[in-house]
Design an enzyme around this catalytic site. Structure first.
Site, PDB file in Angstrom:
ATOM      1  N   ASP A  37      10.299  -5.354  -0.704  1.00  0.00           N
ATOM      2  CA  ASP A  37       8.886  -5.373  -0.918  1.00  0.00           C
ATOM      3  C   ASP A  37       8.337  -6.524   0.312  1.00  0.00           C
ATOM      4  O   ASP A  37       9.227  -7.177   0.715  1.00  0.00           O
ATOM      5  CB  ASP A  37       8.494  -6.232  -2.306  1.00  0.00           C
ATOM      6  CG  ASP A  37       7.173  -5.615  -2.509  1.00  0.00           C
ATOM      7  OD1 ASP A  37       7.048  -5.032  -3.891  1.00  0.00           O
ATOM      8  OD2 ASP A  37       6.250  -6.313  -2.114  1.00  0.00           O
ATOM      9  N   ASP A  63       7.596  -5.030   5.316  1.00  0.00           N
ATOM     10  CA  ASP A  63       6.233  -4.632   5.103  1.00  0.00           C
ATOM     11  C   ASP A  63       6.437  -3.020   5.539  1.00  0.00           C
ATOM     12  O   ASP A  63       6.614  -2.784   6.733  1.00  0.00           O
ATOM     13  CB  ASP A  63       5.302  -5.257   6.148  1.00  0.00           C
ATOM     14  CG  ASP A  63       3.736  -4.643   5.971  1.00  0.00           C
ATOM     15  OD1 ASP A  63       3.851  -3.521   5.706  1.00  0.00           O
ATOM     16  OD2 ASP A  63       2.909  -5.363   6.011  1.00  0.00           O
ATOM     17  N   VAL A  64       6.308  -2.210   4.933  1.00  0.00           N
ATOM     18  CA  VAL A  64       6.624  -0.877   5.012  1.00  0.00           C
ATOM     19  C   VAL A  64       5.566  -0.154   6.155  1.00  0.00           C
ATOM     20  O   VAL A  64       5.691   0.719   6.664  1.00  0.00           O
ATOM     21  CB  VAL A  64       6.451   0.102   3.712  1.00  0.00           C
ATOM     22  CG1 VAL A  64       7.600  -0.253   2.878  1.00  0.00           C
ATOM     23  CG2 VAL A  64       5.116   0.235   3.092  1.00  0.00           C
ATOM     24  N   ASN A  90       8.256   3.899  -3.204  1.00  0.00           N
ATOM     25  CA  ASN A  90       7.249   3.548  -4.087  1.00  0.00           C
ATOM     26  C   ASN A  90       6.102   2.514  -3.742  1.00  0.00           C
ATOM     27  O   ASN A  90       4.935   2.739  -4.349  1.00  0.00           O
ATOM     28  CB  ASN A  90       7.979   2.939  -5.317  1.00  0.00           C
ATOM     29  CG  ASN A  90       7.140   2.033  -6.221  1.00  0.00           C
ATOM     30  OD1 ASN A  90       6.516   2.821  -7.165  1.00  0.00           O
ATOM     31  ND2 ASN A  90       7.010   0.899  -6.132  1.00  0.00           N
ATOM     32  N   TYR A 157      -6.879   7.785  -0.415  1.00  0.00           N
ATOM     33  CA  TYR A 157      -5.802   7.679  -1.400  1.00  0.00           C
ATOM     34  C   TYR A 157      -5.532   9.017  -1.893  1.00  0.00           C
ATOM     35  O   TYR A 157      -4.182   9.538  -1.903  1.00  0.00           O
ATOM     36  CB  TYR A 157      -6.199   6.666  -2.719  1.00  0.00           C
ATOM     37  CG  TYR A 157      -5.159   6.572  -3.622  1.00  0.00           C
ATOM     38  CD1 TYR A 157      -4.118   5.594  -3.495  1.00  0.00           C
ATOM     39  CD2 TYR A 157      -5.029   7.402  -5.139  1.00  0.00           C
ATOM     40  CE1 TYR A 157      -2.987   5.473  -4.615  1.00  0.00           C
ATOM     41  CE2 TYR A 157      -3.930   7.233  -5.829  1.00  0.00           C
ATOM     42  CZ  TYR A 157      -3.033   6.336  -5.661  1.00  0.00           C
ATOM     43  OH  TYR A 157      -2.060   6.009  -6.623  1.00  0.00           O
ATOM     44  N   LYS A 161      -1.867  10.808  -1.262  1.00  0.00           N
ATOM     45  CA  LYS A 161      -0.788  11.352  -2.542  1.00  0.00           C
ATOM     46  C   LYS A 161      -0.764  12.913  -2.400  1.00  0.00           C
ATOM     47  O   LYS A 161       0.456  13.293  -2.831  1.00  0.00           O
ATOM     48  CB  LYS A 161      -1.303  10.679  -3.657  1.00  0.00           C
ATOM     49  CG  LYS A 161      -1.304   9.079  -3.937  1.00  0.00           C
ATOM     50  CD  LYS A 161       0.060   8.527  -3.528  1.00  0.00           C
ATOM     51  CE  LYS A 161      -0.059   7.273  -4.015  1.00  0.00           C
ATOM     52  NZ  LYS A 161       1.327   6.719  -3.767  1.00  0.00           N
TER      53      LYS A 161
HETATM   54  N1  LIG Z   1      -0.527   1.928 -11.582  1.00  0.00           N
HETATM   55  C1  LIG Z   1      -0.896   3.262 -11.650  1.00  0.00           C
HETATM   56  O1  LIG Z   1      -1.722   3.573 -12.432  1.00  0.00           O
HETATM   57  C2  LIG Z   1      -0.367   4.522 -10.588  1.00  0.00           C
HETATM   58  C3  LIG Z   1      -0.812   5.688 -10.981  1.00  0.00           C
HETATM   59  C4  LIG Z   1      -0.221   6.509  -9.945  1.00  0.00           C
HETATM   60  C5  LIG Z   1       0.378   6.247  -8.927  1.00  0.00           C
HETATM   61  N2  LIG Z   1       0.687   4.878  -8.754  1.00  0.00           N
HETATM   62  C6  LIG Z   1       1.662   4.692  -7.551  1.00  0.00           C
HETATM   63  O2  LIG Z   1       2.719   3.883  -7.867  1.00  0.00           O
HETATM   64  C7  LIG Z   1       3.196   3.165  -6.756  1.00  0.00           C
HETATM   65  C8  LIG Z   1       3.499   1.632  -7.456  1.00  0.00           C
HETATM   66  O3  LIG Z   1       2.253   1.189  -7.747  1.00  0.00           O
HETATM   67  P1  LIG Z   1       1.863   0.096  -9.044  1.00  0.00           P
HETATM   68  O4  LIG Z   1       1.153   0.457  -9.788  1.00  0.00           O
HETATM   69  O5  LIG Z   1       3.489  -0.434  -9.401  1.00  0.00           O
HETATM   70  O6  LIG Z   1       1.545  -1.048  -8.005  1.00  0.00           O
HETATM   71  P2  LIG Z   1       1.629  -2.814  -7.759  1.00  0.00           P
HETATM   72  O7  LIG Z   1       0.521  -3.092  -7.114  1.00  0.00           O
HETATM   73  O8  LIG Z   1       1.926  -3.387  -9.274  1.00  0.00           O
HETATM   74  O9  LIG Z   1       2.910  -2.876  -7.083  1.00  0.00           O
HETATM   75  C9  LIG Z   1       3.005  -2.338  -5.588  1.00  0.00           C
HETATM   76  C10 LIG Z   1       4.057  -2.844  -4.982  1.00  0.00           C
HETATM   77  O10 LIG Z   1       4.036  -2.592  -3.766  1.00  0.00           O
HETATM   78  C11 LIG Z   1       4.111  -3.566  -2.615  1.00  0.00           C
HETATM   79  N3  LIG Z   1       3.479  -3.482  -1.444  1.00  0.00           N
HETATM   80  C12 LIG Z   1       2.131  -2.668  -1.099  1.00  0.00           C
HETATM   81  N4  LIG Z   1       1.898  -2.673   0.071  1.00  0.00           N
HETATM   82  C13 LIG Z   1       3.225  -2.723   0.747  1.00  0.00           C
HETATM   83  C14 LIG Z   1       3.552  -3.177   2.018  1.00  0.00           C
HETATM   84  N5  LIG Z   1       2.944  -2.612   3.199  1.00  0.00           N
HETATM   85  N6  LIG Z   1       4.952  -3.065   2.251  1.00  0.00           N
HETATM   86  C15 LIG Z   1       5.792  -3.456   1.061  1.00  0.00           C
HETATM   87  N7  LIG Z   1       5.420  -3.396  -0.159  1.00  0.00           N
HETATM   88  C16 LIG Z   1       4.196  -3.405  -0.291  1.00  0.00           C
HETATM   89  C17 LIG Z   1       3.279  -4.623  -3.414  1.00  0.00           C
HETATM   90  O11 LIG Z   1       3.634  -5.938  -2.937  1.00  0.00           O
HETATM   91  C18 LIG Z   1       3.687  -4.441  -4.774  1.00  0.00           C
HETATM   92  O12 LIG Z   1       4.783  -5.288  -5.005  1.00  0.00           O
HETATM   93  C19 LIG Z   1       2.331   3.199  -5.778  1.00  0.00           C
HETATM   94  O13 LIG Z   1       2.526   4.202  -4.933  1.00  0.00           O
HETATM   95  C20 LIG Z   1       0.952   3.686  -6.516  1.00  0.00           C
HETATM   96  O14 LIG Z   1       0.080   4.511  -5.384  1.00  0.00           O
HETATM   97  C21 LIG Z   1       0.269   3.938  -9.387  1.00  0.00           C
END
Ligand SMILES: NC(=O)c1ccc[n+]([C@@H]2O[C@H](COP(=O)([O-])OP(=O)(O)OC[C@H]3O[C@@H](n4cnc5c(N)ncnc54)[C@H](O)[C@@H]3O)[C@@H](O)[C@H]2O)c1
Length: 255
Positions: A37, A63-64, A90, A157, A161
């Site tokens: 992360d 940082d991805v 993820n 977004y 996706k």
């Molecule tokens: N929560 C939802 O409702 C939901 C729904 C559909 C899809 N998603 C997808 O699920 C995945 C995870 O989301 P989440 O809800 O757990 O979000 P979250 O914000 O709780 O966690 C995301 C994590 O990704 C990390 N991150 C963000 N940008 C980064 C970067 N440039 N480099 C490294 N790390 C990075 C953040 O620090 C965080 O720890 C995402 O791809 C999101 O699009 C989430």
């Protein structure tokens, strides 16, 4: 019996939210987890929770959106653990529901870099490593119901996706049908994580379609719900599942 015994896993965005839940679950199932992360505090906490519970984990700060760093992350799995069995892309961000009219080049690039380019870079490094291994490997890309319908996010977004589903199917077709690398998608609906708190100044026009789709009252899943679905897709139980999109949304899109 544990379902991921000695499998080496790289997972991005594992410092919080569903990535953390997946990393913890994979650790419980016997995987060796390279948990990554950009949030240093978060990822150290994830790795510590896994090890305290008796599992194996290394915390990695990447940082991805940095291509060189992604490359280093993938190869770090081999340095740390000698192989790479499972890659979960993820890490992802949202886009404040900016529409095609209100998105800027800057906001567009930022979302595409993290949500699409980063998984592309990671897969480009991971596939050759997995192909070299007798037992191949499994890739799981995290999309969203926003990757299947138009109104579950802003323009960037939704584009990112949708595109990651195409990328995943292409990998599945190219390296999985006759090869050794399976690639699948998990498409979550609404999941209770920190991602909602990152939305600032949402575009009201962009939010209209979400409202029309019932997005503000959709079923709410947990990180653990996503971890259970992800566990199946990356485990050997899913060895015949390749190029699939598993929607985990509590039935929101079935309505
Ligand atoms: N929560 C939802 O409702 C939901 C729904 C559909 C899809 N998603 C997808 O699920 C995945 C995870 O989301 P989440 O809800 O757990 O979000 P979250 O914000 O709780 O966690 C995301 C994590 O990704 C990390 N991150 C963000 N940008 C980064 C970067 N440039 N480099 C490294 N790390 C990075 C953040 O620090 C965080 O720890 C995402 O791809 C999101 O699009 C989430």
């Amino acid at each position: 019996m544990a379902r991921l015994t000695d499998k080496v896993v790289v997972i991005t965005g594992a410092g919080n939210g569903m990535g953390k839940a997946m990393a913890l679950r994979f650790g419980q199932e016997g995987a060796k987890v390279l948990a990554s992360d950009r949030d240093e505090k978060g990822i150290k906490a994830t790795a510590e929770e896994i090890t305290v519970a008796g599992g194996t984990a290394v915390a990695d700060v990447t940082d991805v959106s940095d291509e060189a760093a992604i490359k280093a992350l993938i190869h770090r799995a081999v340095t740390e653990f000698g192989r790479l069995d499972i890659l979960v892309n993820n890490a992802g961000i949202v886009d404040n529901f900016k529409t095609v009219v209100t998105a800027t080049d800057e906001s567009w690039d930022k979302v595409l870099k993290i949500n699409l380019y980063a998984p592309f870079w990671a897969c480009r490094e991971a596939v050759p490593i997995m192909e070299e291994q007798e037992t191949g490997g499994a890739i799981l890309n995290i999309s969203s119901v926003g990757g299947m319908f138009g109104g579950r996010g802003g323009a960037a977004y939704v584009t990112s996706k949708h595109a990651i589903i195409g990328l995943t199917k292409n990998i599945a077709a190219t390296y999985g049908v006759k090869g050794k690398v399976r690639a699948n998608v998990l498409a979550p609906g609404s999941v209770v994580t920190n991602i909602g708190a990152t939305i600032t100044d949402p575009d009201p026009v962009g939010q209209k379609a979400l409202q029309a789709s019932g997005g503000f009252s959709s079923p709410q899943g947990s990180g653990e719900d996503m971890a259970n679905a992800a566990l199946y897709l990356v485990s050997d139980e899913a060895k015949f599942v390749n190029g699939a999109v598993l929607v985990a949304d509590g039935g929101w899109t079935a309505l």
